[in-house]
Write a protein that holds these residues in place. Structure first.
Motif, PDB file in Angstrom:
ATOM      1  N   ASP A 123      -5.515 -41.652 -38.089  1.00 37.02           N
ATOM      2  CA  ASP A 123      -4.411 -41.239 -38.946  1.00 37.02           C
ATOM      3  C   ASP A 123      -4.032 -39.777 -38.667  1.00 37.02           C
ATOM      4  O   ASP A 123      -4.856 -38.873 -38.778  1.00 37.02           O
ATOM      5  N   GLY A 124      -2.771 -39.570 -38.281  1.00 35.67           N
ATOM      6  CA  GLY A 124      -2.300 -38.241 -37.940  1.00 35.67           C
ATOM      7  C   GLY A 124      -2.479 -37.879 -36.485  1.00 35.67           C
ATOM      8  O   GLY A 124      -1.915 -36.887 -36.015  1.00 35.67           O
ATOM      9  N   GLY A 125      -3.278 -38.657 -35.761  1.00 37.57           N
ATOM     10  CA  GLY A 125      -3.431 -38.489 -34.326  1.00 37.57           C
ATOM     11  C   GLY A 125      -3.974 -37.133 -33.899  1.00 37.57           C
ATOM     12  O   GLY A 125      -4.740 -36.475 -34.619  1.00 37.57           O
ATOM     13  N   LEU A 126      -3.587 -36.715 -32.713  1.00 36.71           N
ATOM     14  CA  LEU A 126      -4.073 -35.468 -32.136  1.00 36.71           C
ATOM     15  C   LEU A 126      -3.758 -34.274 -33.026  1.00 36.71           C
ATOM     16  O   LEU A 126      -4.573 -33.352 -33.156  1.00 36.71           O
ATOM     17  N   ALA A 127      -2.586 -34.267 -33.641  1.00 39.83           N
ATOM     18  CA  ALA A 127      -2.200 -33.140 -34.493  1.00 39.83           C
ATOM     19  C   ALA A 127      -3.169 -32.976 -35.661  1.00 39.83           C
ATOM     20  O   ALA A 127      -3.567 -31.851 -36.002  1.00 39.83           O
ATOM     21  N   ALA A 128      -3.568 -34.077 -36.291  1.00 37.84           N
ATOM     22  CA  ALA A 128      -4.507 -34.005 -37.417  1.00 37.84           C
ATOM     23  C   ALA A 128      -5.876 -33.521 -36.946  1.00 37.84           C
ATOM     24  O   ALA A 128      -6.553 -32.750 -37.645  1.00 37.84           O
ATOM     25  N   TRP A 129      -6.292 -33.964 -35.777  1.00 38.63           N
ATOM     26  CA  TRP A 129      -7.567 -33.535 -35.205  1.00 38.63           C
ATOM     27  C   TRP A 129      -7.559 -32.015 -34.996  1.00 38.63           C
ATOM     28  O   TRP A 129      -8.515 -31.317 -35.332  1.00 38.63           O
ATOM     29  N   ARG A 130      -6.478 -31.523 -34.454  1.00 35.03           N
ATOM     30  CA  ARG A 130      -6.375 -30.079 -34.209  1.00 35.03           C
ATOM     31  C   ARG A 130      -6.289 -29.291 -35.513  1.00 35.03           C
ATOM     32  O   ARG A 130      -6.878 -28.205 -35.636  1.00 35.03           O
ATOM     33  N   ARG A 131      -5.539 -29.806 -36.482  1.00 33.20           N
ATOM     34  CA  ARG A 131      -5.426 -29.096 -37.765  1.00 33.20           C
ATOM     35  C   ARG A 131      -6.783 -28.964 -38.446  1.00 33.20           C
ATOM     36  O   ARG A 131      -7.023 -27.998 -39.183  1.00 33.20           O
ATOM     37  N   ALA A 132      -7.662 -29.928 -38.203  1.00 33.56           N
ATOM     38  CA  ALA A 132      -9.003 -29.880 -38.789  1.00 33.56           C
ATOM     39  C   ALA A 132      -9.905 -28.885 -38.066  1.00 33.56           C
ATOM     40  O   ALA A 132     -11.034 -28.633 -38.512  1.00 33.56           O
ATOM     41  N   GLY A 133      -9.422 -28.323 -36.966  1.00 30.41           N
ATOM     42  CA  GLY A 133     -10.202 -27.337 -36.239  1.00 30.41           C
ATOM     43  C   GLY A 133     -11.194 -27.906 -35.255  1.00 30.41           C
ATOM     44  O   GLY A 133     -12.069 -27.177 -34.754  1.00 30.41           O
ATOM     45  N   TYR A 134     -11.065 -29.187 -34.924  1.00 30.59           N
ATOM     46  CA  TYR A 134     -11.998 -29.818 -34.004  1.00 30.59           C
ATOM     47  C   TYR A 134     -11.590 -29.539 -32.555  1.00 30.59           C
ATOM     48  O   TYR A 134     -10.405 -29.368 -32.245  1.00 30.59           O
ATOM     49  N   ALA A 135     -12.574 -29.546 -31.682  1.00 31.80           N
ATOM     50  CA  ALA A 135     -12.345 -29.192 -30.285  1.00 31.80           C
ATOM     51  C   ALA A 135     -11.607 -30.287 -29.535  1.00 31.80           C
ATOM     52  O   ALA A 135     -11.712 -31.480 -29.858  1.00 31.80           O
ATOM     53  N   VAL A 136     -10.853 -29.865 -28.516  1.00 31.55           N
ATOM     54  CA  VAL A 136     -10.221 -30.799 -27.579  1.00 31.55           C
ATOM     55  C   VAL A 136     -10.737 -30.449 -26.190  1.00 31.55           C
ATOM     56  O   VAL A 136     -11.370 -29.412 -25.970  1.00 31.55           O
ATOM     57  N   GLU A 137     -10.489 -31.336 -25.238  1.00 27.05           N
ATOM     58  CA  GLU A 137     -10.857 -31.065 -23.854  1.00 27.05           C
ATOM     59  C   GLU A 137      -9.672 -31.376 -22.956  1.00 27.05           C
ATOM     60  O   GLU A 137      -8.705 -32.030 -23.378  1.00 27.05           O
ATOM     61  N   SER A 138      -9.746 -30.907 -21.730  1.00 26.69           N
ATOM     62  CA  SER A 138      -8.683 -31.157 -20.766  1.00 26.69           C
ATOM     63  C   SER A 138      -9.252 -31.925 -19.580  1.00 26.69           C
ATOM     64  O   SER A 138     -10.470 -32.100 -19.455  1.00 26.69           O
ATOM     65  N   GLY A 139      -8.353 -32.378 -18.704  1.00 19.72           N
ATOM     66  CA  GLY A 139      -8.791 -33.089 -17.513  1.00 19.72           C
ATOM     67  C   GLY A 139      -8.942 -34.585 -17.743  1.00 19.72           C
ATOM     68  O   GLY A 139      -8.758 -35.088 -18.849  1.00 19.72           O
ATOM     69  N   GLU A 140      -9.280 -35.277 -16.678  1.00 21.18           N
ATOM     70  CA  GLU A 140      -9.397 -36.744 -16.700  1.00 21.18           C
ATOM     71  C   GLU A 140     -10.784 -37.169 -17.154  1.00 21.18           C
ATOM     72  O   GLU A 140     -11.783 -36.558 -16.777  1.00 21.18           O
ATOM     73  N   ARG A 141     -10.840 -38.189 -17.972  1.00 24.65           N
ATOM     74  CA  ARG A 141     -12.113 -38.778 -18.384  1.00 24.65           C
ATOM     75  C   ARG A 141     -12.164 -40.210 -17.858  1.00 24.65           C
ATOM     76  O   ARG A 141     -11.359 -41.050 -18.238  1.00 24.65           O
ATOM     77  N   GLN A 142     -13.106 -40.473 -16.970  1.00 24.47           N
ATOM     78  CA  GLN A 142     -13.272 -41.809 -16.410  1.00 24.47           C
ATOM     79  C   GLN A 142     -14.367 -42.532 -17.172  1.00 24.47           C
ATOM     80  O   GLN A 142     -15.439 -41.967 -17.427  1.00 24.47           O
TER      81      GLN A 142
END
Length: 298
Positions: A123-142
């Protein structure tokens, strides 16, 4: 059956995965009409461990005028894709995007239709995850290949023939923007307007300002005002069967089951024998009655 997972619950599940042994597969469905750069957006930032899902190539077959712009792939093709994302027997799956789950809902619906019950929209997707202050990562995940076994037909669907008469005995919801429903603007399909009998129900009305789904009570009130009732069958279409899945998720949250017309308006409008209605009324001869009814509900 639960449709949504909030970001705090997902974070707890991911943090506890080592201790509990529960696997949660994260799938990033970054796609929007007119934006072909979903993979680039994913590579720039995504939830830790999330695998990218290519909506146009993995959640749809080749465009076909007789089946629509995003026809459903075969069961075999979809199972191969699901295994490539790492889904194993018994896994929970959480799908998300960065557009209010407008794209992720397509994957949610397809996995539910394929027999998986433990699948959710974040619910809320990536934006909600970021608003909660949780970390993100970059690059490809296989992902390591999974072994999930998928079926087909767990959810109701209708075809063009059923859509043609659906509004006479049921409720047919058009999930596209209102201007496309009314025929004022059509960016991709050959004709503008809507299927006779359809009621305008843009998916944007399912969300709050933060891109989260409205409460079950608010969604139920919204759909009841559009004519949806428990004792009347409901079906949904959109442009190509993508955002209609979002409407079905919202209806499920509200407590209403609904069928999907997979070919949607892209299939319907490509057949010159199918009538198309323009304007705000479901049928061309009901404009005054329909608009008066809308005014009475305000």
């Amino acid at each position: 059956m639960q449709t949504l997972m909030d970001v705090a619950t997902l974070k707890d599940r991911l943090d506890d995965a080592g201790a509990t042994g529960r696997r949660t597969v994260l799938l990033d469905v970054r796609w929007a009409l007119g934006d072909p750069h979903g993979r680039e957006h994913y590579l720039a930032a995504h939830l830790p461990g999330a695998v990218f899902v290519d909506l146009a190539h993995e959640l749809a077959g080749p465009a076909d005028a007789s089946r629509g712009r995003h026809p459903l792939p075969s069961q075999e093709q979809f199972q191969a894709s699901a295994r490539s994302w790492g889904i194993r027997r018994g896994d929970a799956v959480v799908a998300y995007d960065d557009s209010g789950n407008m794209a992720a809902a397509r994957l949610w619906w397809m996995l539910r239709n394929a027999g998986l019950a433990d699948v959710y929209l974040l619910d809320g997707g990536l934006a909600a995850w970021r608003r909660a202050g949780y970390a993100v990562e970059s690059g490809e995940r296989q992902a390591e290949a999974g072994d999930v076994e998928l079926t087909d037909g767990a959810l109701p669907v209708i075809d063009a023939g059923q859509a043609a008469a659906w509004g006479l005995g049921g409720v047919l919801l058009d999930a596209r923007a209102g201007e496309r429903y009314r025929g004022e603007f059509e960016p991709v399909d050959p004709r503008a307007g809507h299927i006779p009998g359809a009621v305008s129900a843009p998916t944007t009305a399912n969300l709050d300002a933060d891109g989260k789904f409205l409460s079950p009570a608010a969604l139920r009130e919204h759909f009841v005002q559009l004519g949806v009732r428990a004792d009347v069958p409901t079906a949904v279409y959109c442009g190509s069967g993508v955002t209609a899945a979002h409407e079905i998720a919202a209806l499920e949250i509200a407590g209403f089951p609904a069928a999907l017309y997979p070919g949607s308006f892209s299939e319907w409008s490509n057949n010159s024998s199918n009538p198309v209605v323009t304007g705000a009324a479901p049928y061309p001869d009901q404009a005054a009655t329909y608009l008066d009814g809308c005014e009475s509900q305000r």
